[in-house]
Design an enzyme around this catalytic site. Structure first.
Site, PDB file in Angstrom:
ATOM      1  N   HIS A   1      -3.951  22.019  34.461  1.00  0.00           N
ATOM      2  CA  HIS A   1      -5.157  22.685  34.979  1.00  0.00           C
ATOM      3  C   HIS A   1      -4.482  23.844  35.695  1.00  0.00           C
ATOM      4  CE1 HIS A   1      -7.110  18.630  34.872  1.00  0.00           C
ATOM      5  NE2 HIS A   1      -7.320  19.407  33.645  1.00  0.00           N
TER       6      HIS A   1
ATOM      7  N   GLU B   1      -4.811  24.430  39.492  1.00  0.00           N
ATOM      8  CA  GLU B   1      -4.241  23.586  40.580  1.00  0.00           C
ATOM      9  C   GLU B   1      -2.561  24.039  40.495  1.00  0.00           C
ATOM     10  OE1 GLU B   1      -4.831  19.825  38.333  1.00  0.00           O
ATOM     11  OE2 GLU B   1      -6.644  19.685  38.755  1.00  0.00           O
TER      12      GLU B   1
ATOM     13  N   HIS C   1      -0.425  17.170  39.261  1.00  0.00           N
ATOM     14  CA  HIS C   1      -1.985  17.870  39.263  1.00  0.00           C
ATOM     15  C   HIS C   1      -2.060  18.451  40.790  1.00  0.00           C
ATOM     16  CE1 HIS C   1      -4.034  16.901  35.311  1.00  0.00           C
ATOM     17  NE2 HIS C   1      -2.962  16.257  35.250  1.00  0.00           N
TER      18      HIS C   1
ATOM     19  N   GLU D   1      -1.242  13.506  42.161  1.00  0.00           N
ATOM     20  CA  GLU D   1      -2.256  14.425  42.686  1.00  0.00           C
ATOM     21  C   GLU D   1      -1.622  15.119  44.135  1.00  0.00           C
ATOM     22  OE1 GLU D   1      -4.804  15.510  41.073  1.00  0.00           O
ATOM     23  OE2 GLU D   1      -5.414  13.980  39.644  1.00  0.00           O
TER      24      GLU D   1
END
Length: 1240
Positions: free
Chosen positions: A934, A937, A1031, A1116
Site C-alpha cells: 500500500h 503506508e 504495513h 502493522e
C-alpha cells in the site's frame, strides 16, 4: 408493629414451621420471611382466604420495603423467590388495594441499585403479567386513576430492560390503552406523565412508532409542548423525549413536516432560548433540539429546516451559548443538526477519477475498475445523488429488540473449519515454477571461485547498473544470472574501515562501514565543490532571491553557476535546458511544463530569502556574480543526493515527473527532540464546523479562487505577494487542486489513485510564498476514512528547505487546531459503485511558518520514494563486506509502467568452500519479507529500512542472524503506486493485497511473481520459517501483528463445540510475544490471529493457507504513536520505525534459539528461562481482537465524528422531572470533549 391477633395469629403460627425451608436465601430472624411465607400460602389457598388477608400481608411487606433498605436487598438477592411470590399474588388477586400494594412493592424493589434490579423482574415474567393487568384494568369505566399511575410508572421502569417489550405491548393491545389515557386526560398531569414515559419506550420499536403515529400521537405531543413556561416543566421534558423518539420514524417525521411542525419547533426553541436567561431549563432546550434532530433525518425535514431559516437560527443561538460552558450540549447538538442539514455539495472537480490516466494492458471483466472503464464519457460522476432516495421507507416489522449480542455477530469470520485448515497447494505447474530457480543461486553455488579469506570492503561501483529493469514475465525468457546479481568483486585491496563515531541520527544498533574513498571522481568532485561554502553563509538575501530552480544535469560538470543577470536559453535537443532568473525573486510556478530531454531532473524552486531579515546582519554578503553551491549535510550513511538524482532519471512515472522534491534530495535526519502526541484543545471541532457553516451563511466573504489545478495546466497563479503557491509534481506527490477560501485559508483536494475514483488519504505537496507570524489554515476536504488518528493526537509532517540548508534536514510534526470530521461534500452513487453516495471528511490543521519565503513540504507520513529505496539498496551494496555478507539484488519483474521490482537476498557467506560449510549455507531456513504493498503506508518502508540496515551491519547479533537464515526480501511490492502518489492501489486501480489468491501476471506482476517465489520454495520443500508483510495502520496506535489461527478464529463464532476438538501448535504466537518483550513500540494486546472471509486474498492468509507457512504475519506500524511502553505518549518517528525493523531481526534470532536450541551453545538455565517466559505468555486464555474494515481493526477509541449518526442510548425514564439530572443524557455529541462538559 402490633402482634397479629385473632385469625391472623393462627395464620402466623401455622407458617412458622416451614418458612425457613421455603426461603433459604433469607435469614431466619427476618420479619420479611414470615410475611412472604404467609403470602405464598395465601396464593395456594386463594379460594379459602378472604381478600383482606392478602391486603394486610402486602401492606406489611410494602411498609418494610419502604422503610428498610435491608429488606429490599434481601428480597432482590440472587436466588430469592420473593419476586416470584409477589408476581404470583399480583397475577391471582382481584382485590384493588392488594394490587396497588404489590405495584408499590415492585416499584420500590426495581429502584434498588439505580434500577439495575428491573431486569430481575423482567426475567421472572413480570412484563407479561403487568401488560395483562393493564389490559384488564382498562376495561373498567372509568379506569382507576391510581392503578393506572402506578402501573405505567412500573412499566416505564422495566420497559427499557426488556428487549421484547415493544412486541409484547403491541401483541397485548397496550399501545392504544396508554395513548387513549393521554388523549382523555390532558389536564391530569399526574396521570399522563407516566403514560408519556411508557409511550416513549413503546416508540423505540419502529413498528410501534408508526402505529402510534397513525393514531394521532404526533399531533397529541404538540398539544402538550409549547412556548416558555415555568409550569409543568417535568411534563414538557417527558413529552419532548417521547416526541423525539416518535420522530425517528420516517413516517412520523414526514407527518410532522407536512403539518408545519419544523417551524413550530424552531419557534419554541427560540422562545425558550430567549426566556431561559438563567439556563435552568437546559434539558428542555436540549429536548427540542433532539426533536429537530430526529425530524431532519429525512430529506423533507432538512429542506423544511433550511426553508424556515433553521441554519441561521441555530447558528446564532449556539453562538450565544458559547460563553456558558454548561450549555455545551446545546452547542454540540446544534452543530450536529447544522452539519446534517448543510446542503450536500459536489467537489469542485470535472471528475473524481484520477487526474492521470494509465491505459491498462488488460481490462478486468468485473469489479470497480471494470465499472470505471464502462462508464460513458458524458457521465458526470461528481454530481451528488446521496439524498435522492433516502425518504423511501418500508414499514416492515424490523424489531430492534432482538438480542443485542446478535448485533455484534459478524458474518465475516470464517466458520468452515475445512476452509480454515491450511491446504498446501502449488497452484502452478512445477515446470512453470522452474523460472524462479534463477533467483535462488545460493542453493546451487559451490563458491569455488570466491576468495573467502579477505575481509576487505568492496569499493563503491560508480558504474552500477542504473538502466531499465530486467523483466521476468515468463519461464522461457533466459537471463544471465551473472549480469543480475550483485555478489562480485570478492577480492578487495583495502581493509574495511568502520565508522569511527556513531551518527546520532541512526539507531544504536547500526555499525555500518563507510563507503570506500575510491568513489567515482565526478560524483566526488561535485560533493567537494558543494562543500566549498556553508549553506548558512552562501545563501544570502540577494543571491537566493535570484535563484529559481536548480537543474541537475546528466553531464560531468564540476560546478554550476547562479547569477541574477543570466538569460534562459535552450540549445540543441541533445543539450540540457538551464534555468536562471532575469529579475530578483521571480515567483514562477515550480511545476515545469516542459519534459527535458537528455534525462535531466530538476529540483524545485528556491524562492526563499535564505535568512530571515533579523538574521541578515549575521550572514555574509555576496555579490550577485559569486558562485553559490548547495551544501547537503554529509551525515547520512545511506543518503547520497547525487546518486539519488542518477536513479530518479530512470524512474518512470505516469505524469512523467521532471522535478525532485527537496526532502528526497537532502534526506532526513530524525530530530533529537521528542514529539509528544498532541493534546486536543477543547472545542476545536466545534469551532471548525462553525467556521464552515459561516461559509453558507456569509457566502460573500469567501474568496473561492483556484491556486493550483492539475486538471487545468493552463491556469495562472495571481501575481500577488501574500498568497501561497503549491506544487506536487514530483515523485510520490499528491495534491490535485487548491482553492483559496479566506485570506489565509485554503481548501485542498487530493488526487484519486490512478484508474480509481477514490482512496484519498496520502498527501505530499510543496508550499512556498509564506510569511512569518501568520496562521495558515489548510483543509483537505476529500478524505474518505470515517475516522483518523488526527483526532487523537497525530500531526502532519512538514519539511523546511531553509532548515535543511541550515544543516537541519528533517521532517517535523507540526500543526495546531487539528481536526478530522465529516463535511458537506459527497460522492455520487455512480462514484460509490452503485451504492448510496457517501460523504467526504475534512482534515484541517493550522501552521505558522518559521521562515519568510521558505519552501516547505507537507506529508501524511514520512515520505519514502521508490528512488529512495533504489538509492539505499545501491549504498548498502557498496558498503557491505562481501567476505562476510552474501548480498544479492535481483529485479524480480517489471511493473506495469516499466519500473523494476527489487528482490534482495541477504545471508552470511560460508566460512569456506569446504563441503560441510557449503551444506550449512544451503540448508539455512528462509525468512521471506515484503513491504509497501500500500503506497500510502510509508512507515512500512522505514521499518524495512531498519531491517535491511541491521541485516547488513557488523553487529555480532546481525552476523549470527545471517548465519542462521537466508533472507528473501521484496522491499516494495507496489513501486508504481509509490511513484505516482497513490494511497492504496497500483496502476491497475486495485488493492494488490487483495490479489494474492489469484494474481494476474499482466495486471499484478509483482504479486504474481512474489507468490511464485513462495510457490517455488514450497515445491522444493524449503518453506520459509516466517513470512511477514510490513504495513502501516491509520487508526490504531503502537506496532502489532495479525497472524492466522484456526482455533482463535472459531472462538469468535458460535461453533464453540467444534473448537474443543481442535489441536493447534501455538508457535504462531511465539514471535509476536518475543517482539512484545524486546521492542518498545510493539503491543501484544493489539495483535489478532483471526482469519476473516474478506481477508482470504491477502498475503498473510494466502501464504498461510496455500503455501503452508504457519508463521505468516502482517506487521502493522502506527502512523501516530504509542500508548504503552517506552514511547507512551510520543508520536512515532523514523528512528523508532527503523528500530522496530531491527528488533524484528533480533526477534527472529530468539525464535531460532527456541526452535533449534541445540545449534547454540547457550546455558541450559538461560534457555529454560527464556522458553518458560515465552510459553507461559503464549498460552491462549481468551479470544483475541477481531478485525474489521479492510486491513484495520475496530477503532476502539472511536467517537462519533459524523454528522448523521442517530445512534443514541436509551434514556431510562423515571417518575418525575427531578430525576433527570443535567448532563447525564448528553448522547450524540460530536466532540471528544463531551467528557469534560461537566466542568464549570
Amino acid at each position: 408493629m402490633l402482634r397479629p391477633f385473632g385469625k391472623w395469629e393462627g395464620l402466623d403460627k401455622s407458617t412458622s414451621q416451614w418458612q425457613g425451608e421455603t426461603f433459604p436465601c433469607l435469614t431466619n430472624n427476618s420479619r420479611i420471611v414470615g410475611l412472604l411465607a404467609q403470602l405464598e400460602k395465601i396464593n395456594s389457598e386463594s379460594l379459602l382466604v378472604e381478600a383482606d388477608t392478602a391486603r394486610y400481608v402486602t401492606s406489611k411487606i410494602l411498609h418494610l420495603a419502604q422503610s428498610q433498605e435491608k429488606t429490599r436487598k434481601e428480597m432482590t438477592t440472587k436466588g430469592s423467590p420473593a419476586i416470584e411470590v409477589i408476581l404470583s399474588t399480583l397475577e391471582n388477586t382481584r382485590d384493588l388495594q392488594t394490587t396497588l400494594n404489590i405495584l408499590n412493592i415492585l416499584i420500590e424493589l426495581v429502584s434498588v441499585g439505580g434500577g439495575r434490579k428491573a431486569s430481575v423482574l423482567v426475567s421472572r415474567g413480570g412484563t407479561q403479567i403487568l401488560l395483562q393487568l393493564l389490559l384488564s384494568a382498562s376495561k373498567d369505566s372509568p379506569p382507576n386513576e391510581e392503578l393506572m399511575v402506578q402501573l405505567h410508572s412500573l412499566l416505564a421502569k422495566i420497559g427499557p430492560k426488556d428487549k421484547k417489550f415493544g412486541v409484547k405491548a403491541r401483541i397485548n393491545g397496550a399501545l392504544n390503552i396508554s395513548l387513549n389515557l393521554v388523549k382523555q386526560n390532558l389536564q391530569n398531569h399526574r396521570l399522563i406523565l407516566p403514560c408519556l414515559q411508557v409511550l416513549r419506550v413503546y416508540s423505540t420499536n419502529s413498528v410501534n412508532a408508526v402505529s402510534l403515529g397513525k393514531n394521532g400521537v404526533v399531533e397529541l405531543m404538540f398539544k402538550i409542548i409549547g412556548p416558555f413556561s415555568k409550569k409543568n416543566t417535568g411534563l414538557m421534558k417527558v413529552a419532548l423525549d417521547t416526541l423525539a423518539a416518535l420522530l425517528k420514524s420516517k413516517t412520523n417525521a414526514r407527518r410532522a413536516v407536512d403539518r408545519g411542525y419544523v417551524h413550530v419547533l424552531l419557534t419554541i426553541y427560540v422562545d425558550w432560548h430567549r426566556h431561559d436567561s438563567r439556563h435552568r431549563h437546559m434539558l428542555i432546550r436540549k429536548g427540542i433540539l433532539q426533536c429537530i434532530k430526529s425530524v431532519t433525518n429525512i430529506k423533507l425535514g432538512r429542506k423544511a429546516f433550511i426553508d424556515d431559516n433553521g441554519m441561521k437560527v441555530l447558528y446564532h443561538t449556539s453562538q450565544d451559548c458559547l460563553a456558558v460552558r454548561t450549555l455545551d450540549p446545546l452547542v454540540n447538538t446544534s452543530s450536529l443538526i447544522m452539519r446534517k442539514c448543510f446542503p450536500k455539495n459536489r467537489l469542485p472537480l470535472p471528475t473524481i477519477k484520477s487526474a492521470f490516466h494509465f491505459q491498462l494492458p488488460v481490462i478486468p471483466t468485473s469489479g470497480p475498475v471494470a465499472q470505471l472503464y464502462s462508464l460513458p464519457p458524458e457521465v458526470d460522476d461528481v454530481v451528488d445523488e446521496s439524498d435522492d432516495n433516502d425518504d423511501i421507507e418500508t414499514e416492515s416489522e424490523i424489531e430492534n429488540e432482538d438480542d443485542k449480542d446478535q448485533l455484534f455477530k459478524n458474518d465475516d469470520i470464517e466458520t468452515d473449519i475445512n476452509k480454515l485448515k491450511p491446504r498446501q497447494e502449488l497452484g502452478r505447474p512445477i515446470e512453470e515454477l522452474k523460472m524462479y530457480e534463477q533467483f535462488f543461486p545460493e542453493l546451487a553455488d559451490d563458491f569455488q571461485d570466491y576468495d573467502l579469506v579477505s575481509k576487505e570492503p568492496k569499493p563503491f561501483a560508480s558504474d552500477a547498473n542504473l538502466s531499465g529493469p530486467i523483466v521476468v514475465p515468463t519461464a522461457g525468457e533466459e537471463q544471465s544470472i551473472e549480469a543480475n546479481h550483485s555478489v562480485k568483486g570478492m577480492t578487495m585491496k583495502e581493509s574495511n574501515r568502520l565508522l569511527t563515531e556513531e551518527c546520532n541520527t541512526r539507531p544504536a544498533f547500526l555499525d555500518l562501514p563507510k563507503r570506500d574513498s575510491n568513489k567515482d571522481n565526478s560524483l566526488q568532485q561535485r560533493r567537494d565543490q558543494r562543500k566549498l561554502l556553508s549553506s548558512c553563509q552562501c545563501l544570502s538575501y540577494e543571491i537566493v532571491k535570484g535563484l529559481d530552480r536548480i537543474t541537475l544535469q546528466n553531464t560531468s560538470k564540476n560546478e554550476q553557476y547562479y547569477s541574477t543577470g543570466c538569460v534562459m536559453k535552450k540549445e540543441s535537443k541533445s543539450s540540457l535546458t538551464s534555468f536562471t532568473c532575469n529579475k530578483p525573486c521571480q515567483h514562477i510556478s515550480s511545476c515545469g511544463s516542459v519534459l527535458f530531454e537528455g534525462r535531466s531532473v530538476q529540483l524545485g524552486k528556491l524562492c526563499f530569502t535564505g535568512v530571515d531579515p533579523e538574521e541578515e546582519d549575521d550572514s555574509s554578503s555576496h555579490s550577485s556574480g559569486e558562485q553559490v553551491m548547495l551544501e547537503v549535510p554529509d551525515i547520512l550513511p545511506l543518503h547520497d543526493p547525487d546518486l539519488y538524482i542518477e536513479i530518479v532519471k530512470n524512474t518512470k512515472s505516469v505524469p512523467e515527473y521532471s522535478e525532485v522534491a527537496y526532502p528526497d534530495y537532502f534526506g532526513h535526519i530524525p530530530p533529537s527532540f521528542k514529539e509528544p502526541i498532541l493534546e486536543r484543545p477543547y472545542g476545536v471541532q466545534r469551532t471548525k464546523i462553525s467556521q464552515d457553516i459561516e461559509r453558507l451563511i456569509h457566502q460573500n466573504d469567501i474568496i473561492d479562487r483556484v491556486m493550483y489545478d492539475l486538471d487545468n495546466p493552463s491556469y495562472s497563479v495571481p501575481e500577488e505577494t501574500e498568497i501561497l503557491r503549491f506544487n506536487s509534481k514530483f515523485e510520490s506527490g499528491n495534491l490535485r487542486k487548491v482553492i483559496q477560501i479566506r485570506k489565509n485559508e485554503y481548501d485542498l483536494i487530493l488526487n484519486s489513485d490512478i484508474n480509481s475514483n477514490h482512496y484519498h488519504q496520502w498527501f505530499y505537496f510543496e508550499v512556498s510564498g509564506m510569511r512569518t507570524g501568520i496562521g495558515y489554515r489548510f483543509n483537505i476536504i476529500n478524505c474518505e476514512k470515517s475516522n483518523s488518528q488526527f483526532n487523537y493526537g497525530m500531526q502532519p509532517l512538514m519539511y523546511s528547505v531553509q532548515e535543511a540548508l541550515n544543516s537541519r534536514p528533517c521532517w517535523a510534526r507540526v500543526g495546531t487546531d487539528i481536526c478530522y470530521y465529516k463535511n458537506h461534500f459527497a460522492r455520487s452513487s455512480i462514484a460509490a459503485g452503485g451504492q448510496k453516495g457517501k460523504s467526504y471528511y475534512t482534515f484541517t490543521f493550522t501552521v505558522s511558518f518559521p521562515h519568510k519565503d521558505d519552501v516547505c513540504y507537507f506529508a501524511y507520513h514520512y515520505p519514502y520514494t521508490y528512488s529512495t529505496l533504489r538509492m539505499h539498496l545501491q549504498k548498502l551494496e557498496s558498503m557491505h563486506n562481501p567476505q562476510q555478507i552474501y548480498f544479492r539484488q535481483d529485479n524480480l519483474c517489471e511493473t506495469l509502467s516499466g519500473n523494476s521490482c527489487p528482490l534482495v537476498t541477504i545471508t552470511s557467506m560460508p566460512e569456506s568452500n569446504y563441503y560441510e560449510h557449503i551444506c550449512q549455507f544451503r540448508n539455512r531456513p528462509y525468512i521471506f519479507l515484503s513491504a509497501r504493498v500500500h503506497p500510502g503506508e510509508t512507515n512500512a518502508s522505514w521499518v524495512m529500512k531498519g531491517t535491511l540496515e541491521y541485516l547488513m551491519s557488523n553487529n555480532p547479533t546481525a552476523q549470527s542472524l545471517r548465519e542462521c537464515y537466508i533472507f528473501k526480501i521484496v522491499p516494495m511490492l507496489n513501486p508504481d503506486g509509490v511513484i505516482n502518489g497513490n494511497h492504496r492501489c497500483s496502476l491497475s486501480g486495485e488493492d494488490l493485497n487483495r490479489q494474492w489468491q489469484n494474481p494476474n501476471p499482466d495486471l499484478h506482476p509483482t504479486i504474481y511473481h512474489a507468490k511464485g517465489l513462495l510457490q517455488y520454495l514450497s515445491a522444493i520443500k524449503r518453506l520459509p520459517l516466517v513470512y511477514c508483510d510490513y504495513h502501516g495502520h491509520s487508526r490504531k496506535k503502537n506496532v502489532f501483528m495479525y497472524g492466522c489461527s484456526i482455533k482463535e478464529t472459531v472462538w469468535h463464532t458460535n461453533v464453540s463445540a467444534a473448537s474443543c476438538d481442535l489441536i493447534e501448535d501455538l508457535g504462531y504466537r511465539t514471535l509476536p510475544k518475543i517482539l512484545s518483550q524486546i521492542a518498545p513500540a510493539f503491543s501484544m494486546s493489539s495483535c489478532s490471529f483471526v482469519v476473516e472471509k474478506s481477508k482470504e486474498s491477502t498475503a498473510r492468509v494466502v501464504v498461510w493457507r496455500e503455501i503452508g507457512v504457519q508463521r505468516s504475519y502482517t506487521m502493522e506500524s502506527t502512523l501516530c504513536g504509542c500508548d504503552q511502553g517506552k514511547y507512551k505518549g510520543l508520536q512515532i518517528g523514523t528512528r523508532e520505525l527503523e528500530e522496530m525493523g531491527a528488533k524484528f531481526c533480533v526477534g527472529l534470532l530468539r525464535l531460532k534459539r527456541l526452535t533449534s536450541p541445540l545449534e547454540f551453545n547457550l546455558p541450559s538455565s538461560l534457555l529454560d528461562a527464556e522458553n518458560e517466559l515465552i510459553e507461559t505468555s503464549c498460552k491462549v486464555t481468551s479470544p483475541t481482537t477481531y478485525v474489521l474494515d479492510e486491513d484495520e481493526p475496530r477503532f476502539l477509541e472511536e467517537v462519533d465524528y459524523s454528522a448523521e449518526s442517530n445512534d443514541e442510548q436509551d434514556i431510562e425514564l423515571v417518575d418525575n422531572a427531578g430525576d433527570y439530572e443535567a448532563f447525564v443524557q448528553e448522547e450524540g455529541l460530536s466532540d471528544s470533549e463531551i467528557t469534560r462538559t461537566h466542568l464549570s
